[in-house]
Design a protein around this motif. Structure first.
Motif, mmCIF file in Angstrom:
data_model
loop_
_atom_site.group_PDB
_atom_site.id
_atom_site.type_symbol
_atom_site.label_atom_id
_atom_site.label_comp_id
_atom_site.label_asym_id
_atom_site.label_seq_id
_atom_site.Cartn_x
_atom_site.Cartn_y
_atom_site.Cartn_z
ATOM 1 N N TYR A 39 40.856 38.468 29.413
ATOM 2 C CA TYR A 39 40.065 37.562 28.588
ATOM 3 C C TYR A 39 38.913 37.026 29.434
ATOM 4 N N PHE A 40 37.692 37.112 28.892
ATOM 5 C CA PHE A 40 36.511 36.652 29.626
ATOM 6 C C PHE A 40 35.576 35.941 28.661
ATOM 7 N N SER A 41 34.697 35.131 29.224
ATOM 8 C CA SER A 41 33.676 34.420 28.440
ATOM 9 C C SER A 41 32.311 34.757 28.989
ATOM 10 N N SER A 42 31.353 34.831 28.096
ATOM 11 C CA SER A 42 29.974 35.159 28.488
ATOM 12 C C SER A 42 29.041 34.654 27.401
ATOM 13 N N GLU A 43 27.830 34.268 27.799
ATOM 14 C CA GLU A 43 26.864 33.765 26.844
ATOM 15 C C GLU A 43 26.146 34.882 26.102
ATOM 16 N N GLN A 44 26.288 36.101 26.529
ATOM 17 C CA GLN A 44 25.617 37.235 25.887
ATOM 18 C C GLN A 44 26.528 38.460 25.954
ATOM 19 N N ARG A 45 26.094 39.532 25.308
ATOM 20 C CA ARG A 45 26.864 40.770 25.327
ATOM 21 C C ARG A 45 26.774 41.406 26.718
ATOM 22 N N VAL A 46 27.906 41.993 27.145
ATOM 23 C CA VAL A 46 27.996 42.547 28.499
ATOM 24 C C VAL A 46 28.421 44.016 28.399
ATOM 25 N N ASP A 47 27.764 44.876 29.161
ATOM 26 C CA ASP A 47 28.141 46.286 29.245
ATOM 27 C C ASP A 47 29.131 46.438 30.403
ATOM 28 N N PHE A 48 30.424 46.421 30.082
ATOM 29 C CA PHE A 48 31.463 46.436 31.119
ATOM 30 C C PHE A 48 32.206 47.776 31.172
ATOM 31 N N ARG A 49 31.600 48.876 30.736
ATOM 32 C CA ARG A 49 32.294 50.164 30.721
ATOM 33 C C ARG A 49 32.635 50.631 32.129
ATOM 34 N N ALA A 50 31.728 50.489 33.057
ATOM 35 C CA ALA A 50 32.021 50.896 34.438
ATOM 36 C C ALA A 50 33.098 50.004 35.050
ATOM 37 N N TYR A 51 33.085 48.744 34.686
ATOM 38 C CA TYR A 51 34.088 47.821 35.225
ATOM 39 C C TYR A 51 35.482 48.147 34.685
ATOM 40 N N VAL A 52 35.557 48.595 33.411
ATOM 41 C CA VAL A 52 36.846 48.950 32.828
ATOM 42 C C VAL A 52 37.426 50.174 33.528
ATOM 43 N N ARG A 53 36.592 51.101 33.880
ATOM 44 C CA ARG A 53 37.082 52.291 34.582
ATOM 45 C C ARG A 53 37.655 51.929 35.945
ATOM 46 N N ASP A 54 37.010 50.999 36.650
ATOM 47 C CA ASP A 54 37.548 50.566 37.939
ATOM 48 C C ASP A 54 38.885 49.838 37.771
ATOM 49 N N LEU A 55 39.022 49.053 36.720
ATOM 50 C CA LEU A 55 40.277 48.357 36.477
ATOM 51 C C LEU A 55 41.408 49.327 36.138
ATOM 52 N N ALA A 56 41.116 50.334 35.321
ATOM 53 C CA ALA A 56 42.140 51.323 34.974
ATOM 54 C C ALA A 56 42.564 52.132 36.190
ATOM 55 N N ARG A 57 41.611 52.447 37.060
ATOM 56 C CA ARG A 57 41.929 53.193 38.279
ATOM 57 C C ARG A 57 42.777 52.342 39.238
ATOM 58 N N GLU A 58 42.567 51.050 39.233
ATOM 59 C CA GLU A 58 43.288 50.166 40.156
ATOM 60 C C GLU A 58 44.702 49.846 39.665
ATOM 61 N N PHE A 59 44.881 49.553 38.372
ATOM 62 C CA PHE A 59 46.165 49.055 37.872
ATOM 63 C C PHE A 59 46.970 50.099 37.098
ATOM 64 N N LYS A 60 46.431 51.304 36.889
ATOM 65 C CA LYS A 60 47.170 52.434 36.330
ATOM 66 C C LYS A 60 47.809 52.103 34.982
ATOM 67 N N THR A 61 47.073 51.519 34.063
ATOM 68 C CA THR A 61 47.557 51.220 32.718
ATOM 69 C C THR A 61 46.360 51.086 31.783
ATOM 70 N N ARG A 62 46.642 50.958 30.498
ATOM 71 C CA ARG A 62 45.558 50.805 29.529
ATOM 72 C C ARG A 62 44.952 49.402 29.672
ATOM 73 N N ILE A 63 43.626 49.344 29.667
ATOM 74 C CA ILE A 63 42.898 48.085 29.877
ATOM 75 C C ILE A 63 42.141 47.745 28.601
ATOM 76 N N GLU A 64 42.154 46.493 28.261
ATOM 77 C CA GLU A 64 41.380 46.003 27.114
ATOM 78 C C GLU A 64 40.783 44.653 27.480
ATOM 79 N N LEU A 65 39.453 44.547 27.347
ATOM 80 C CA LEU A 65 38.741 43.298 27.633
ATOM 81 C C LEU A 65 38.375 42.626 26.316
#
Length: 430
Positions: free
Chosen positions: A134-160
């Motif tokens: 869960y995250f907060s932001s004042e505008q839309r964020v392109d976090f696709r690259a960040y999601v890939r790093d999270l999936a590679r690190e924690f080895k499970t399905r990620i949803e932001l």
């Protein structure tokens, strides 16, 4: 089929569970929601009217709180699967401890991406099938690259999931300005729209630091008493209203809701307090050119007396204390007189003491005669003229007692000059 209200997820989503039997309040259930299998806590059984009221709860995104459009609805339908065992509860608690470590690592992975987003919390579903961020932001964020790093690190399905600032306070929890936990963190089901008009109607100071919660928005408690204040304002003119009169305009300076009165400014008189029921009469008098006479306030004496409020034992307590103090004072004075009488019987009376001070020579003679001539007066030579002076009288201390003699030596006047009249007189006396 009985229907029960349940709470699931860290953002405290509401769900309705159908079950043939009875579910006790506070029981932990295994349910299936739109997110997947997870644990939920039963709140209690609800009837058809309560269910209809919960269905009408609107989503926070409808209030313009910055929530994502695909966010969860306030109330969803849950499918009952089974009652949670002790192992399931212990496993869920171990997930909560692991989520704290994952949140720290996720913040470290976010640093090189330079994304304008704030991670709030992390949540594991049952059996670690999915990991929510869960995250907060004042505008839309392109976090696709960040999601890939999270999936590679924690080895499970990620949803932001993006949440608003009010939901951020709901998830993190905290203490409000009143000293109590935030309403949204433990009992508030939805966020009601709040505007600055509610603050003005309650005569509150328009200070953002005092009317804003920890989320930075207007406090949710502003709407609790809004209806009561809205009814109280009926029949009152708006502050700043002007009443035209031949003697000048009368301005309504303010409204005092607790006393249900108005504060009107009259030229030459200043502010006058007028009750709400007499405002129409006041308006007719000033518009016709008359002078409004302020009625004198009658002070009504209270019906209750001190005897009715306090018992007699408490009223007489002060009298008994004073009488006991006077009696004790008299006893001490009597003892002091008896002691003074015994000591005075052995010593000389006070009149002789004064005579001693004024006639020191006579005292020496009488003292010598009283001891059967054991002491004799021995003449001494006068060395200086200053030694021939009579001793100074000492002031008696209060109570007739003599003050103790001083241990330090008094300063003497300088001797007379050689060849002077005083020196010649001193030599002649010698």
């Amino acid at each position: 089929m009985n229907k029960y209200l349940a709470i699931y997820g860290k953002p405290r989503y509401l769900g309705l569970v159908e079950y043939d039997g009875e579910i006790k309040k506070g029981s932990t259930l295994i349910v299936e929601s739109v997110r997947g299998e997870e644990l939920a806590v039963a709140v209690g059984e609800i009837n058809a009217e309560q269910e209809a009221a919960y269905r009408l709860l609107r989503n926070a995104s409808e209030h313009g709180d910055g929530m994502a459009k695909n966010s969860e609805p306030v109330v969803t339908d849950l499918t009952f699967m089974a009652f949670a065992s002790d192992d399931d509860i212990e496993t869920a608690e171990s997930y909560r401890a692991e989520e704290d470590r994952i949140l720290k690592e996720a913040k470290e992975l976010l640093t090189p991406h330079n994304l304008e987003m704030k991670l709030i919390d992390v949540e594991f579903l049952r059996a670690k099938r999915k990991l929510f961020f869960y995250f907060s932001s004042e505008q839309r964020v392109d976090f696709r690259a960040y999601v890939r790093d999270l999936a590679r690190e924690f080895k499970t399905r990620i949803e932001l999931r993006q949440v608003g600032v009010r939901d951020e306070a709901k998830i993190i929890r905290g203490v409000g300005p009143c000293g109590q936990p935030c309403c949204c963190s433990y009992w508030l089901n939805q966020f009601a729209p709040i505007c600055i008009k509610m603050v003005k109607e309650q005569n509150l100071a328009l200070n953002p630091a005092k009317i804003s919660g920890i989320c930075g928005r207007l406090m949710c408690c502003m709407c609790y008493e809004h209806e009561a204040y809205h009814e109280a304002w009926e029949g009152f003119p708006n502050p700043g209203t002007k009443i035209k009169t031949p003697n000048g305009n009368v301005i309504v300076a303010g409204i005092d809701l607790p006393t249900k009165s108005l504060r009107c400014f009259i030229v030459g008189k200043g502010e006058v307090k007028i009750p709400k029921d007499k405002f129409a009469e006041f308006k007719d008098v000033v518009t016709s050119g008359g002078e409004w006479v302020v009625p004198e306030e009658e002070i009504e004496e209270p019906d209750l007396k001190i005897q009715d409020i306090f018992p007699k034992c408490m009223q007489c307590a002060g009298h008994h204390e004073r009488a006991a103090a006077e009696q004790k004072r008299e006893e001490n004075a009597g003892k002091r007189r008896s002691e003074d009488g015994e000591t005075n019987a052995e010593q000389r009376p006070r009149g002789n003491k004064k005579r001693k001070k004024h006639h020191p020579k006579h005292e020496n003679q009488t003292a010598g005669e009283g001891q059967d001539g054991l002491r004799e007066e021995t003449p001494q030579k006068v060395k200086n003229a200053s030694d021939n002076r009579p001793p100074k009288e000492e002031k008696a201390a209060p109570g007739g007692e003599e003050r103790p003699k001083r241990h330090f030596q008094r300063r003497r006047r300088p001797n007379a000059k050689k060849g002077g009249d005083n020196a010649a007189a001193a030599k002649a006396e010698v």
